[in-house]
Design an enzyme around this catalytic site. Sequence first.
Site, PDB file in Angstrom:
ATOM      1  N   LYS A  11       9.090  -0.396  -6.752  1.00 48.60           N
ATOM      2  CA  LYS A  11       8.544   1.032  -7.389  1.00 48.60           C
ATOM      3  C   LYS A  11       9.576   1.149  -8.648  1.00 48.60           C
ATOM      4  CE  LYS A  11       5.048   2.128  -4.010  1.00 48.60           C
ATOM      5  NZ  LYS A  11       4.637   3.257  -3.005  1.00 48.60           N
ATOM      6  N   TYR A  51      -4.223   2.657  -7.354  1.00 49.16           N
ATOM      7  CA  TYR A  51      -4.244   3.126  -6.432  1.00 49.16           C
ATOM      8  C   TYR A  51      -5.277   4.327  -6.276  1.00 49.16           C
ATOM      9  CZ  TYR A  51       0.435   3.061  -5.122  1.00 49.16           C
ATOM     10  OH  TYR A  51       1.832   2.246  -4.843  1.00 49.16           O
ATOM     11  N   PHE A  59      -1.654  13.903  -2.139  1.00 56.11           N
ATOM     12  CA  PHE A  59      -0.896  13.156  -3.240  1.00 56.11           C
ATOM     13  C   PHE A  59      -0.914  12.180  -4.685  1.00 56.11           C
ATOM     14  CE2 PHE A  59      -1.460  10.679   0.351  1.00 56.11           C
ATOM     15  CZ  PHE A  59      -1.323   9.153  -0.213  1.00 56.11           C
ATOM     16  N   ARG A  87       4.995  -6.418   5.208  1.00 59.45           N
ATOM     17  CA  ARG A  87       4.381  -4.775   5.417  1.00 59.45           C
ATOM     18  C   ARG A  87       5.875  -5.058   6.890  1.00 59.45           C
ATOM     19  NH1 ARG A  87       1.241  -1.582   2.934  1.00 59.45           N
ATOM     20  NH2 ARG A  87       2.257  -0.615   4.818  1.00 59.45           N
ATOM     21  N   THR A  93       5.394   3.719   5.560  1.00 60.52           N
ATOM     22  CA  THR A  93       5.619   4.590   4.746  1.00 60.52           C
ATOM     23  C   THR A  93       6.688   5.564   4.453  1.00 60.52           C
ATOM     24  OG1 THR A  93       3.280   4.039   4.468  1.00 60.52           O
ATOM     25  CG2 THR A  93       3.458   5.838   2.827  1.00 60.52           C
ATOM     26  N   ARG A 104      12.649   0.441   3.313  1.00 62.09           N
ATOM     27  CA  ARG A 104      12.019   1.646   3.493  1.00 62.09           C
ATOM     28  C   ARG A 104      13.425   2.231   3.960  1.00 62.09           C
ATOM     29  NH1 ARG A 104       5.985   1.479   2.936  1.00 62.09           N
ATOM     30  NH2 ARG A 104       5.685   1.830   1.074  1.00 62.09           N
ATOM     31  N   ASN A 114       8.943   5.680  -2.288  1.00 61.43           N
ATOM     32  CA  ASN A 114       9.402   4.273  -0.952  1.00 61.43           C
ATOM     33  C   ASN A 114       9.776   3.026  -1.528  1.00 61.43           C
ATOM     34  OD1 ASN A 114       6.602   4.281  -1.626  1.00 61.43           O
ATOM     35  ND2 ASN A 114       6.211   4.770   0.877  1.00 61.43           N
ATOM     36  N   HIS A 117       5.932  -1.584  -2.536  1.00 62.21           N
ATOM     37  CA  HIS A 117       4.343  -1.341  -2.262  1.00 62.21           C
ATOM     38  C   HIS A 117       4.408  -3.109  -1.328  1.00 62.21           C
ATOM     39  CE1 HIS A 117       0.279  -1.663  -2.586  1.00 62.21           C
ATOM     40  NE2 HIS A 117       0.123  -2.483  -3.005  1.00 62.21           N
ATOM     41  N   GLU A 128      -5.379  -7.317  -5.881  1.00 58.95           N
ATOM     42  CA  GLU A 128      -3.905  -7.511  -6.234  1.00 58.95           C
ATOM     43  C   GLU A 128      -3.336  -7.817  -7.116  1.00 58.95           C
ATOM     44  OE1 GLU A 128      -2.385  -4.804  -3.129  1.00 58.95           O
ATOM     45  OE2 GLU A 128      -3.400  -3.490  -2.888  1.00 58.95           O
TER      46      GLU A 128
HETATM   47  P1  ADP Z   1       1.945   2.531   1.599  1.00 61.17           P
HETATM   48  O1  ADP Z   1       2.447   1.874   0.530  1.00 61.17           O
HETATM   49  O2  ADP Z   1       2.551   1.611   2.926  1.00 61.17           O
HETATM   50  O3  ADP Z   1       0.466   1.117   2.012  1.00 61.17           O
HETATM   51  P2  ADP Z   1      -0.781   4.141   1.158  1.00 61.17           P
HETATM   52  O4  ADP Z   1      -1.156   3.197   1.340  1.00 61.17           O
HETATM   53  O5  ADP Z   1      -0.527   4.929   2.214  1.00 61.17           O
HETATM   54  O6  ADP Z   1       1.078   4.216   1.937  1.00 61.17           O
HETATM   55  O7  ADP Z   1       0.208   5.475   0.203  1.00 61.17           O
HETATM   56  C1  ADP Z   1      -0.019   4.382  -0.861  1.00 61.17           C
HETATM   57  C2  ADP Z   1       1.471   4.753  -1.285  1.00 61.17           C
HETATM   58  O8  ADP Z   1       1.254   6.613  -1.852  1.00 61.17           O
HETATM   59  C3  ADP Z   1       2.512   5.045  -0.461  1.00 61.17           C
HETATM   60  O9  ADP Z   1       3.413   4.092  -0.955  1.00 61.17           O
HETATM   61  C4  ADP Z   1       3.722   6.211  -1.470  1.00 61.17           C
HETATM   62  O10 ADP Z   1       4.231   5.755  -2.199  1.00 61.17           O
HETATM   63  C5  ADP Z   1       2.330   7.204  -1.575  1.00 61.17           C
HETATM   64  N1  ADP Z   1       2.149   8.514  -0.833  1.00 61.17           N
HETATM   65  C6  ADP Z   1       1.801   8.324   0.332  1.00 61.17           C
HETATM   66  N2  ADP Z   1       1.523   9.207   0.743  1.00 61.17           N
HETATM   67  C7  ADP Z   1       2.194  10.239   0.785  1.00 61.17           C
HETATM   68  C8  ADP Z   1       2.607  11.217   1.222  1.00 61.17           C
HETATM   69  N3  ADP Z   1       1.968  12.640   1.591  1.00 61.17           N
HETATM   70  N4  ADP Z   1       3.163  11.947  -0.043  1.00 61.17           N
HETATM   71  C9  ADP Z   1       2.864  11.368  -0.937  1.00 61.17           C
HETATM   72  N5  ADP Z   1       3.133  10.312  -1.670  1.00 61.17           N
HETATM   73  C10 ADP Z   1       2.894   9.381  -0.409  1.00 61.17           C
HETATM   74 MG    MG Z   2      -1.378   0.675   1.156  1.00 63.07          MG
END
Ligand code: ADP
Ligand code: MG
Length: 140
Positions: A11, A51, A59, A87, A93, A104, A114, A117, A128
């Site tokens: 990212k 997304y 968010f 993962r 996350t 992370r 973070n 992805h 994807e």
């Molecule tokens: P992951 O990337 O671990 O699969 P998610 O699919 O839940 O997590 O979320 C996608 C992305 O959205 C996260 O990696 C992060 O960049 C962002 N994100 C998730 N939750 C939050 C939050 N509470 N506040 C801000 N950004 C968030």
């Molecule tokens: Mg995700």
Amino acid sequence: MTIQRTFSILKPDATRRNITGAVNAMIEAAGLRIVAQKRIQMTQAQAETFYAVHSERPFFGELVEFMTSAPVVVQVLEGENAVLAHRDVMGATNPANAEEGTIRKVHALSVGENTVHGSDSEENAAIEIAQFFSGNEIVG
Ligand code: ADP
Ligand code: MG
């Protein structure tokens, strides 16, 4: 043995801090092979489509803004149980909840910024990958 492919993004917080090589070393140490990789500037439309599942989350706007704020590195990773293996090495996350030694835990700045992805299922990985790579760009 189940050899799978998964989709990965390094990212904007990773490209901005010039740590893409450090993250790739952790990916490779986890047994995953980078079989396609390119650095791109994501457009707003690409980020919104990618997304879309989160479009109703509070968010979402911040996430799209972040993902388009600097270049990203999109990748296809291959290996045994690649979706889960990736993962695992990514970590939770929210870096505050991530296990020691995960990408992370080591590198992420916040729950939003973070660093990485990773696809959450083999089905989503295929979707994807197809959004960013054509078949002849993936060399396993
Ligand atoms: P992951 O990337 O671990 O699969 P998610 O699919 O839940 O997590 O979320 C996608 C992305 O959205 C996260 O990696 C992060 O960049 C962002 N994100 C998730 N939750 C939050 C939050 N509470 N506040 C801000 N950004 C968030
Ligand atoms: Mg995700």
